[in-house]
Scaffold this active site. Structure first.
Site, PDB file in Angstrom:
ATOM      1  N   ARG A   1     -11.953 -34.297 -52.416  1.00 34.86           N
ATOM      2  CA  ARG A   1     -13.204 -33.695 -51.951  1.00 34.86           C
ATOM      3  C   ARG A   1     -13.458 -32.362 -52.655  1.00 34.86           C
ATOM      4  O   ARG A   1     -14.584 -32.037 -53.006  1.00 34.86           O
ATOM      5  CB  ARG A   1     -13.185 -33.480 -50.441  1.00 34.86           C
ATOM      6  CG  ARG A   1     -14.605 -33.244 -49.925  1.00 34.86           C
ATOM      7  CD  ARG A   1     -14.687 -32.954 -48.461  1.00 34.86           C
ATOM      8  NE  ARG A   1     -14.198 -31.632 -48.161  1.00 34.86           N
ATOM      9  CZ  ARG A   1     -14.238 -31.052 -46.968  1.00 34.86           C
ATOM     10  NH1 ARG A   1     -14.723 -31.732 -45.952  1.00 34.86           N
ATOM     11  NH2 ARG A   1     -13.762 -29.853 -46.769  1.00 34.86           N
TER      12      ARG A   1
ATOM     13  N   ASP B   1     -21.142 -42.666 -45.804  1.00 35.51           N
ATOM     14  CA  ASP B   1     -21.501 -42.169 -44.479  1.00 35.51           C
ATOM     15  C   ASP B   1     -22.700 -42.960 -43.983  1.00 35.51           C
ATOM     16  O   ASP B   1     -23.513 -43.426 -44.789  1.00 35.51           O
ATOM     17  CB  ASP B   1     -21.840 -40.675 -44.517  1.00 35.51           C
ATOM     18  CG  ASP B   1     -21.828 -40.095 -43.104  1.00 35.51           C
ATOM     19  OD1 ASP B   1     -20.734 -39.739 -42.624  1.00 35.51           O
ATOM     20  OD2 ASP B   1     -22.892 -40.045 -42.464  1.00 35.51           O
TER      21      ASP B   1
ATOM     22  N   ARG C   1     -12.415 -44.000 -39.372  1.00 38.21           N
ATOM     23  CA  ARG C   1     -12.322 -42.707 -40.080  1.00 38.21           C
ATOM     24  C   ARG C   1     -10.959 -42.511 -40.755  1.00 38.21           C
ATOM     25  O   ARG C   1     -10.462 -41.397 -40.855  1.00 38.21           O
ATOM     26  CB  ARG C   1     -12.586 -41.536 -39.121  1.00 38.21           C
ATOM     27  CG  ARG C   1     -13.994 -41.487 -38.573  1.00 38.21           C
ATOM     28  CD  ARG C   1     -14.978 -41.034 -39.640  1.00 38.21           C
ATOM     29  NE  ARG C   1     -16.291 -40.805 -39.106  1.00 38.21           N
ATOM     30  CZ  ARG C   1     -16.818 -39.595 -38.919  1.00 38.21           C
ATOM     31  NH1 ARG C   1     -16.164 -38.515 -39.237  1.00 38.21           N
ATOM     32  NH2 ARG C   1     -18.031 -39.482 -38.450  1.00 38.21           N
TER      33      ARG C   1
ATOM     34  N   ARG D   1     -10.177 -36.294 -43.538  1.00 38.31           N
ATOM     35  CA  ARG D   1      -9.585 -34.964 -43.706  1.00 38.31           C
ATOM     36  C   ARG D   1      -8.135 -34.811 -43.281  1.00 38.31           C
ATOM     37  O   ARG D   1      -7.507 -33.825 -43.620  1.00 38.31           O
ATOM     38  CB  ARG D   1     -10.450 -33.945 -42.955  1.00 38.31           C
ATOM     39  CG  ARG D   1     -11.769 -33.710 -43.625  1.00 38.31           C
ATOM     40  CD  ARG D   1     -12.724 -32.978 -42.717  1.00 38.31           C
ATOM     41  NE  ARG D   1     -13.070 -33.809 -41.573  1.00 38.31           N
ATOM     42  CZ  ARG D   1     -14.009 -33.511 -40.686  1.00 38.31           C
ATOM     43  NH1 ARG D   1     -14.673 -32.388 -40.782  1.00 38.31           N
ATOM     44  NH2 ARG D   1     -14.285 -34.330 -39.690  1.00 38.31           N
TER      45      ARG D   1
ATOM     46  N   TYR E   1     -30.282 -39.221 -35.302  1.00 33.53           N
ATOM     47  CA  TYR E   1     -30.226 -38.129 -36.292  1.00 33.53           C
ATOM     48  C   TYR E   1     -31.593 -37.902 -36.929  1.00 33.53           C
ATOM     49  O   TYR E   1     -31.972 -36.772 -37.225  1.00 33.53           O
ATOM     50  CB  TYR E   1     -29.201 -38.433 -37.380  1.00 33.53           C
ATOM     51  CG  TYR E   1     -27.773 -38.333 -36.907  1.00 33.53           C
ATOM     52  CD1 TYR E   1     -27.141 -37.100 -36.817  1.00 33.53           C
ATOM     53  CD2 TYR E   1     -27.054 -39.469 -36.543  1.00 33.53           C
ATOM     54  CE1 TYR E   1     -25.831 -36.998 -36.380  1.00 33.53           C
ATOM     55  CE2 TYR E   1     -25.741 -39.379 -36.099  1.00 33.53           C
ATOM     56  CZ  TYR E   1     -25.140 -38.141 -36.027  1.00 33.53           C
ATOM     57  OH  TYR E   1     -23.847 -38.036 -35.582  1.00 33.53           O
TER      58      TYR E   1
HETATM   59  O1  CP3 Z   1     -12.551 -43.947 -43.145  1.00 33.50           O
HETATM   60  C1  CP3 Z   1     -13.739 -43.835 -42.883  1.00 33.50           C
HETATM   61  O2  CP3 Z   1     -14.219 -44.365 -41.893  1.00 33.50           O
HETATM   62  C2  CP3 Z   1     -14.572 -43.023 -43.828  1.00 33.50           C
HETATM   63  C3  CP3 Z   1     -15.976 -43.416 -44.006  1.00 33.50           C
HETATM   64  C4  CP3 Z   1     -16.910 -42.875 -42.931  1.00 33.50           C
HETATM   65  C5  CP3 Z   1     -17.361 -41.533 -42.845  1.00 33.50           C
HETATM   66  N1  CP3 Z   1     -18.328 -41.483 -41.878  1.00 33.50           N
HETATM   67  C6  CP3 Z   1     -16.897 -40.404 -43.657  1.00 33.50           C
HETATM   68  C7  CP3 Z   1     -17.147 -39.032 -43.197  1.00 33.50           C
HETATM   69  C8  CP3 Z   1     -17.555 -43.604 -41.964  1.00 33.50           C
HETATM   70  C9  CP3 Z   1     -17.368 -45.059 -41.596  1.00 33.50           C
HETATM   71  C10 CP3 Z   1     -18.451 -42.713 -41.310  1.00 33.50           C
HETATM   72  C11 CP3 Z   1     -19.382 -43.149 -40.271  1.00 33.50           C
HETATM   73  C12 CP3 Z   1     -20.114 -42.142 -39.497  1.00 33.50           C
HETATM   74  N2  CP3 Z   1     -20.713 -40.990 -39.938  1.00 33.50           N
HETATM   75  C13 CP3 Z   1     -20.428 -42.286 -38.133  1.00 33.50           C
HETATM   76  C14 CP3 Z   1     -20.031 -43.474 -37.278  1.00 33.50           C
HETATM   77  C15 CP3 Z   1     -18.590 -43.495 -37.003  1.00 33.50           C
HETATM   78  C16 CP3 Z   1     -18.127 -42.626 -35.868  1.00 33.50           C
HETATM   79  O3  CP3 Z   1     -17.136 -41.913 -36.089  1.00 33.50           O
HETATM   80  O4  CP3 Z   1     -18.701 -42.696 -34.781  1.00 33.50           O
HETATM   81  C17 CP3 Z   1     -21.166 -41.165 -37.738  1.00 33.50           C
HETATM   82  C18 CP3 Z   1     -21.696 -40.888 -36.359  1.00 33.50           C
HETATM   83  C19 CP3 Z   1     -21.358 -40.358 -38.900  1.00 33.50           C
HETATM   84  C20 CP3 Z   1     -22.160 -39.104 -39.015  1.00 33.50           C
HETATM   85  C21 CP3 Z   1     -21.315 -37.977 -39.462  1.00 33.50           C
HETATM   86  N3  CP3 Z   1     -20.762 -37.851 -40.715  1.00 33.50           N
HETATM   87  C22 CP3 Z   1     -20.939 -36.832 -38.713  1.00 33.50           C
HETATM   88  C23 CP3 Z   1     -21.327 -36.591 -37.276  1.00 33.50           C
HETATM   89  C24 CP3 Z   1     -20.157 -36.028 -39.545  1.00 33.50           C
HETATM   90  C25 CP3 Z   1     -19.593 -34.696 -39.253  1.00 33.50           C
HETATM   91  C26 CP3 Z   1     -18.526 -34.795 -38.218  1.00 33.50           C
HETATM   92  C27 CP3 Z   1     -17.189 -34.398 -38.734  1.00 33.50           C
HETATM   93  O5  CP3 Z   1     -16.229 -35.085 -38.398  1.00 33.50           O
HETATM   94  O6  CP3 Z   1     -17.129 -33.392 -39.448  1.00 33.50           O
HETATM   95  C28 CP3 Z   1     -20.010 -36.712 -40.789  1.00 33.50           C
HETATM   96  C29 CP3 Z   1     -19.240 -36.250 -41.945  1.00 33.50           C
HETATM   97  C30 CP3 Z   1     -18.173 -37.173 -42.450  1.00 33.50           C
HETATM   98  N4  CP3 Z   1     -18.307 -38.512 -42.662  1.00 33.50           N
HETATM   99  C31 CP3 Z   1     -16.860 -36.790 -42.850  1.00 33.50           C
HETATM  100  C32 CP3 Z   1     -16.213 -37.941 -43.321  1.00 33.50           C
HETATM  101  C33 CP3 Z   1     -14.841 -38.045 -43.917  1.00 33.50           C
HETATM  102  C34 CP3 Z   1     -16.315 -35.389 -42.824  1.00 33.50           C
HETATM  103  C35 CP3 Z   1     -16.848 -34.703 -44.027  1.00 33.50           C
HETATM  104  C36 CP3 Z   1     -15.832 -33.811 -44.646  1.00 33.50           C
HETATM  105  O7  CP3 Z   1     -15.778 -32.659 -44.198  1.00 33.50           O
HETATM  106  O8  CP3 Z   1     -15.098 -34.271 -45.539  1.00 33.50           O
END
Ligand code: CP3
Length: 343
Positions: A36, A73, A23, A27, A151
């Site tokens: 964003r 994502d 991640r 943010r 999901y």
């Molecule tokens: O640097 C990176 O890794 C960015 C790319 C990335 C994102 N999601 C961006 C994202 C990757 C590799 C993921 C994978 C992801 N997404 C996983 C597996 C990785 C892990 O952390 O276990 C999972 C379970 C998801 C599903 C997901 N996406 C959730 C549960 C959420 C909301 C949770 C949160 O932190 O708000 C997201 C949204 C998401 N994916 C964000 C980002 C940067 C936040 C969105 C935002 O508000 O900008």
């Protein structure tokens, strides 16, 4: 030019131990928040190759990591299979109509049809590769079929996983059909990511710990291995990282044709090394909240270096970085990993 990150994934001796952060594009970076805002919302950002490429490169340029991870994502896959997805502020991802039965499953696109709908991801990869320095690697990724299915069945994040576990124990045939359909899409999706230019594959099984160890192979691991086998047969030069989060009880049973095992922060690195270190390169595994303190970060980096001895190791966090971590502390983590491991 050889990429230290790819060499390290194959267990080659490198000048220092490379590092990236799960991640890392997100943010905690003010520059991410700006892009964003420009995109309007998170899904628009995933759908916009130019902007997604820009945020992918930010942690390489700002924090100094050795590999970029594609900005996207895991949930774009079920989304393009036909499940309407929303990211609600403060609540996370929500699918409008979760899968309840075979009719719901049959209505979704599968295989090549679904994989072709993800063209914006392949475009993003091509733009990133034009801009990424030759000595840095680009990691592409997917969610594991199990984590995606949680999901797709629950419709949103869950603490109990009761709906998919009810299916696991009372209608396992349906759960296997869902997992098999997702696996077919993911194989082709990752193949197309490789063809577009990614250097490394990571498979995230973020919700592995929801499954009891006795059932983990049947409902998750074997599907991850199926994907790895498919990719390795065609692209043996592309390393594969498996990241099943929170399954120390399964380490004795880990098998498969992949290169790197991602160790989560709840599994002691010394224990993982004893169980898997001879067979796989280990990635990890600092508790991400140590990033709140530079001293706690340095202490952990030094301890990891002592355990792994700079061999068959890639530094990383044991799960994703949190949004309120100071950027300066993230930079400190990267600097410390390079400092302690430099030969
Ligand atoms: O640097 C990176 O890794 C960015 C790319 C990335 C994102 N999601 C961006 C994202 C990757 C590799 C993921 C994978 C992801 N997404 C996983 C597996 C990785 C892990 O952390 O276990 C999972 C379970 C998801 C599903 C997901 N996406 C959730 C549960 C959420 C909301 C949770 C949160 O932190 O708000 C997201 C949204 C998401 N994916 C964000 C980002 C940067 C936040 C969105 C935002 O508000 O900008």
């Amino acid at each position: 030019m050889s990429k230290i990150f790819v060499d390290a994934c194959f267990g080659k001796d490198t000048q220092y131990t490379p590092v990236w952060m799960m991640r890392q594009a997100g943010r905690y970076l003010p520059e991410y928040m700006e892009v964003r805002k420009e995109a309007g919302n998170f899904l628009n950002l995933c759908h916009n190759p130019k902007l997604a490429a820009e945020v992918t490169l930010q942690p390489v340029n700002i924090v100094g990591v050795d590999a970029a991870i594609l900005f996207s994502d895991i949930l774009v896959v079920p989304n393009e299979m036909g499940m309407k997805l929303d990211f609600l502020v403060g609540e996370g991802p929500v699918f409008e109509k979760p899968i309840k039965n075979e009719v719901d499953l049959d209505a979704l696109l599968g295989g090549e049809e679904a994989a072709l709908k993800l063209t914006y991801v392949y475009k993003t990869i091509k733009i990133i590769k034009e801009q990424l320095a030759d000595d840095k690697a680009l990691i592409g990724f997917t969610g594991a079929p199990w984590t995606l299915a949680t999901y797709m069945i629950e419709g949103e994040g869950t603490k109990t996983y009761n709906i998919c576990k009810k299916m696991m124990y009372s209608n396992p045939e349906l759960l296997h059909k869902i997992l098999a359909k997702v696996t077919e899409v993911v194989k082709l999706y990752m193949e197309k990511q490789i063809e577009a230019g990614i250097d490394v594959v990571q498979i995230f099984d973020s919700w592995a710990a929801a499954i009891e160890p006795a059932k983990y192979n049947e409902f998750s691991w074997k599907y991850m291995v199926e994907i790895a086998d498919y990719l390795k047969a065609k692209y043996p030069h592309v390393p594969i990282i498996m990241f099943p989060k929170g399954i120390p009880g399964f380490l004795d049973e880990v098998y498969g044709n992949f290169d790197v095992f991602g160790v989560d922060w709840s599994t002691p690195m010394g224990y993982a090394k004893e169980k898997l270190g001879d067979r796989y390169v280990l990635q990890g595994n600092m508790e991400p909240c140590r990033l709140y303190s530079k001293e706690a970060t340095t202490e952990c980096v030094e301890a990891l270096q002592k355990i792994m001895g700079g061999k068959r190791h890639i530094f990383n966090l044991g799960h994703g970085i949190l949004p309120d971590v100071p950027v300066e502390n993230a930079k400190h983590f990267i600097r410390e990993c390079h400092r302690v491991s430099k030969k």
